[in-house]
Write a protein that holds these residues in place. Structure first.
Motif, PDB file in Angstrom:
ATOM      1  N   LEU A 236       0.712  -1.273  -0.061  1.00 52.33           N
ATOM      2  CA  LEU A 236      -0.009  -0.220   0.015  1.00 52.33           C
ATOM      3  C   LEU A 236       0.836   1.336  -0.016  1.00 52.33           C
ATOM      4  N   ILE A 237       2.042   1.195   0.879  1.00 51.19           N
ATOM      5  CA  ILE A 237       2.855   2.406   0.752  1.00 51.19           C
ATOM      6  C   ILE A 237       3.374   2.659  -0.466  1.00 51.19           C
ATOM      7  N   ILE A 238       4.079   1.616  -1.272  1.00 51.05           N
ATOM      8  CA  ILE A 238       4.496   1.557  -2.401  1.00 51.05           C
ATOM      9  C   ILE A 238       3.540   1.819  -3.791  1.00 51.05           C
ATOM     10  N   ASN A 239       2.163   1.688  -3.535  1.00 53.06           N
ATOM     11  CA  ASN A 239       0.997   2.078  -4.309  1.00 53.06           C
ATOM     12  C   ASN A 239       1.014   3.656  -4.136  1.00 53.06           C
ATOM     13  N   GLY A 240       1.074   4.027  -2.822  1.00 48.21           N
ATOM     14  CA  GLY A 240       1.053   5.488  -2.456  1.00 48.21           C
ATOM     15  C   GLY A 240       2.096   6.338  -3.321  1.00 48.21           C
ATOM     16  N   ILE A 241       3.333   5.906  -3.226  1.00 46.89           N
ATOM     17  CA  ILE A 241       4.488   6.625  -3.759  1.00 46.89           C
ATOM     18  C   ILE A 241       4.242   6.582  -5.548  1.00 46.89           C
ATOM     19  N   ALA A 242       3.693   5.336  -5.718  1.00 50.30           N
ATOM     20  CA  ALA A 242       3.760   5.135  -7.204  1.00 50.30           C
ATOM     21  C   ALA A 242       2.808   5.875  -8.094  1.00 50.30           C
ATOM     22  N   ILE A 243       1.698   6.497  -7.119  1.00 53.47           N
ATOM     23  CA  ILE A 243       0.810   7.259  -8.021  1.00 53.47           C
ATOM     24  C   ILE A 243       0.800   8.823  -7.698  1.00 53.47           C
TER      25      ILE A 243
ATOM     26  N   PHE B  81       1.617  17.438  -7.871  1.00 50.45           N
ATOM     27  CA  PHE B  81       1.948  17.200  -6.390  1.00 50.45           C
ATOM     28  C   PHE B  81       3.261  17.635  -6.115  1.00 50.45           C
ATOM     29  N   LEU B  82       4.270  16.765  -6.687  1.00 50.00           N
ATOM     30  CA  LEU B  82       5.781  16.778  -6.293  1.00 50.00           C
ATOM     31  C   LEU B  82       6.437  18.145  -6.508  1.00 50.00           C
ATOM     32  N   ALA B  83       6.032  18.551  -7.635  1.00 60.05           N
ATOM     33  CA  ALA B  83       6.615  20.061  -8.061  1.00 60.05           C
ATOM     34  C   ALA B  83       6.060  21.094  -7.381  1.00 60.05           C
ATOM     35  N   ARG B  84       4.801  21.102  -6.734  1.00 56.50           N
ATOM     36  CA  ARG B  84       4.544  22.063  -6.164  1.00 56.50           C
ATOM     37  C   ARG B  84       5.091  22.500  -4.663  1.00 56.50           C
ATOM     38  N   ILE B  85       5.500  21.165  -4.178  1.00 61.14           N
ATOM     39  CA  ILE B  85       6.099  21.185  -3.018  1.00 61.14           C
ATOM     40  C   ILE B  85       7.713  21.120  -2.992  1.00 61.14           C
ATOM     41  N   GLY B  86       8.440  21.132  -4.329  1.00 57.58           N
ATOM     42  CA  GLY B  86       9.583  21.038  -4.379  1.00 57.58           C
ATOM     43  C   GLY B  86      10.567  19.756  -4.248  1.00 57.58           C
ATOM     44  N   TRP B  87       9.475  18.908  -4.670  1.00 62.18           N
ATOM     45  CA  TRP B  87      10.092  17.430  -4.270  1.00 62.18           C
ATOM     46  C   TRP B  87      10.066  16.745  -5.912  1.00 62.18           C
ATOM     47  N   SER B  88      10.188  17.476  -6.961  1.00 63.15           N
ATOM     48  CA  SER B  88      10.205  16.890  -8.290  1.00 63.15           C
ATOM     49  C   SER B  88      11.681  16.743  -8.671  1.00 63.15           C
TER      50      SER B  88
ATOM     51  N   ILE C  31       4.564  -1.327 -13.291  1.00 64.10           N
ATOM     52  CA  ILE C  31       4.091  -2.517 -13.967  1.00 64.10           C
ATOM     53  C   ILE C  31       4.159  -3.700 -13.027  1.00 64.10           C
ATOM     54  N   PRO C  32       5.242  -3.911 -12.379  1.00 67.39           N
ATOM     55  CA  PRO C  32       4.942  -4.963 -11.339  1.00 67.39           C
ATOM     56  C   PRO C  32       3.982  -4.735 -10.264  1.00 67.39           C
ATOM     57  N   LEU C  33       3.397  -3.607 -10.033  1.00 59.63           N
ATOM     58  CA  LEU C  33       2.400  -3.413  -9.027  1.00 59.63           C
ATOM     59  C   LEU C  33       1.272  -3.989  -9.512  1.00 59.63           C
ATOM     60  N   ILE C  34       0.894  -3.708 -10.915  1.00 61.10           N
ATOM     61  CA  ILE C  34      -0.438  -4.075 -11.416  1.00 61.10           C
ATOM     62  C   ILE C  34      -0.578  -5.538 -10.975  1.00 61.10           C
ATOM     63  N   GLY C  35       0.517  -6.404 -11.130  1.00 64.55           N
ATOM     64  CA  GLY C  35       0.480  -7.832 -11.194  1.00 64.55           C
ATOM     65  C   GLY C  35       0.426  -8.245  -9.624  1.00 64.55           C
TER      66      GLY C  35
ATOM     67  N   LEU D  20      14.379   8.210  -4.726  1.00 68.06           N
ATOM     68  CA  LEU D  20      13.827   7.115  -4.359  1.00 68.06           C
ATOM     69  C   LEU D  20      12.443   7.117  -4.892  1.00 68.06           C
ATOM     70  N   ILE D  21      11.725   8.283  -4.910  1.00 71.32           N
ATOM     71  CA  ILE D  21      10.272   8.289  -5.227  1.00 71.32           C
ATOM     72  C   ILE D  21      10.468   8.113  -6.591  1.00 71.32           C
ATOM     73  N   SER D  22      11.334   8.881  -7.385  1.00 69.41           N
ATOM     74  CA  SER D  22      11.288   8.838  -8.939  1.00 69.41           C
ATOM     75  C   SER D  22      11.688   7.347  -9.376  1.00 69.41           C
ATOM     76  N   ALA D  23      12.441   6.724  -8.630  1.00 73.71           N
ATOM     77  CA  ALA D  23      12.753   5.275  -8.816  1.00 73.71           C
ATOM     78  C   ALA D  23      11.666   4.313  -8.645  1.00 73.71           C
ATOM     79  N   VAL D  24      10.851   4.550  -7.645  1.00 74.49           N
ATOM     80  CA  VAL D  24       9.669   3.743  -7.580  1.00 74.49           C
ATOM     81  C   VAL D  24       8.827   3.752  -8.457  1.00 74.49           C
ATOM     82  N   ARG D  25       8.368   5.250  -8.827  1.00 76.02           N
ATOM     83  CA  ARG D  25       7.436   5.578  -9.727  1.00 76.02           C
ATOM     84  C   ARG D  25       7.813   4.901 -11.145  1.00 76.02           C
ATOM     85  N   MET D  26       8.993   4.908 -11.552  1.00 81.21           N
ATOM     86  CA  MET D  26       9.308   4.401 -12.873  1.00 81.21           C
ATOM     87  C   MET D  26       9.459   2.852 -12.966  1.00 81.21           C
TER      88      MET D  26
END
Length: 89
Positions: free
Chosen positions: A11-18, A24-31, A72-76, A62-68
């Motif tokens: 669930l935490i990884i899902n939250g990071i991935a979406i 969101f991230l650019a507005r708080i300076g985390w892009s 696909i693995p999270l779908i499965g 880390l956020i960028s790597a998880v998102r990238m």
């Protein structure tokens, strides 16, 4: 007990991935994008960029790597967990 821990981690990884980079991230300076390409106001406020060894830069990477890498693995994984819960619930 162990399966519940796995579900929480997924669930935490899902939250990071979406998380949306632009909305969101650019507005708080985390892009991961350069601040000039995102928001000129962020450059004036000193957000983003900085030392690549800082904790913030490492979390952004880390956020960028998880998102990238995990989209696909999270779908499965999510499908397997949903089917497991539906069948053995």
């Amino acid at each position: 007990m162990f399966f519940n821990l796995i579900k929480v981690i997924i669930l935490i990884i899902n939250g990071i991935a979406i998380l949306s980079e632009e909305r969101f991230l650019a507005r708080i300076g985390w892009s991961a994008l350069p601040p000039q390409a995102v928001d000129p106001y962020a450059v004036q406020m000193g957000m983003g960029g900085g030392d690549p060894t800082s904790v913030k830069a490492k979390l952004i990477n880390l956020i960028s790597a998880v998102r990238m890498l995990m989209r696909i693995p999270l779908i499965g994984i999510n499908t397997i967990i949903i089917l497991y819960e539906l069948i053995l619930g």
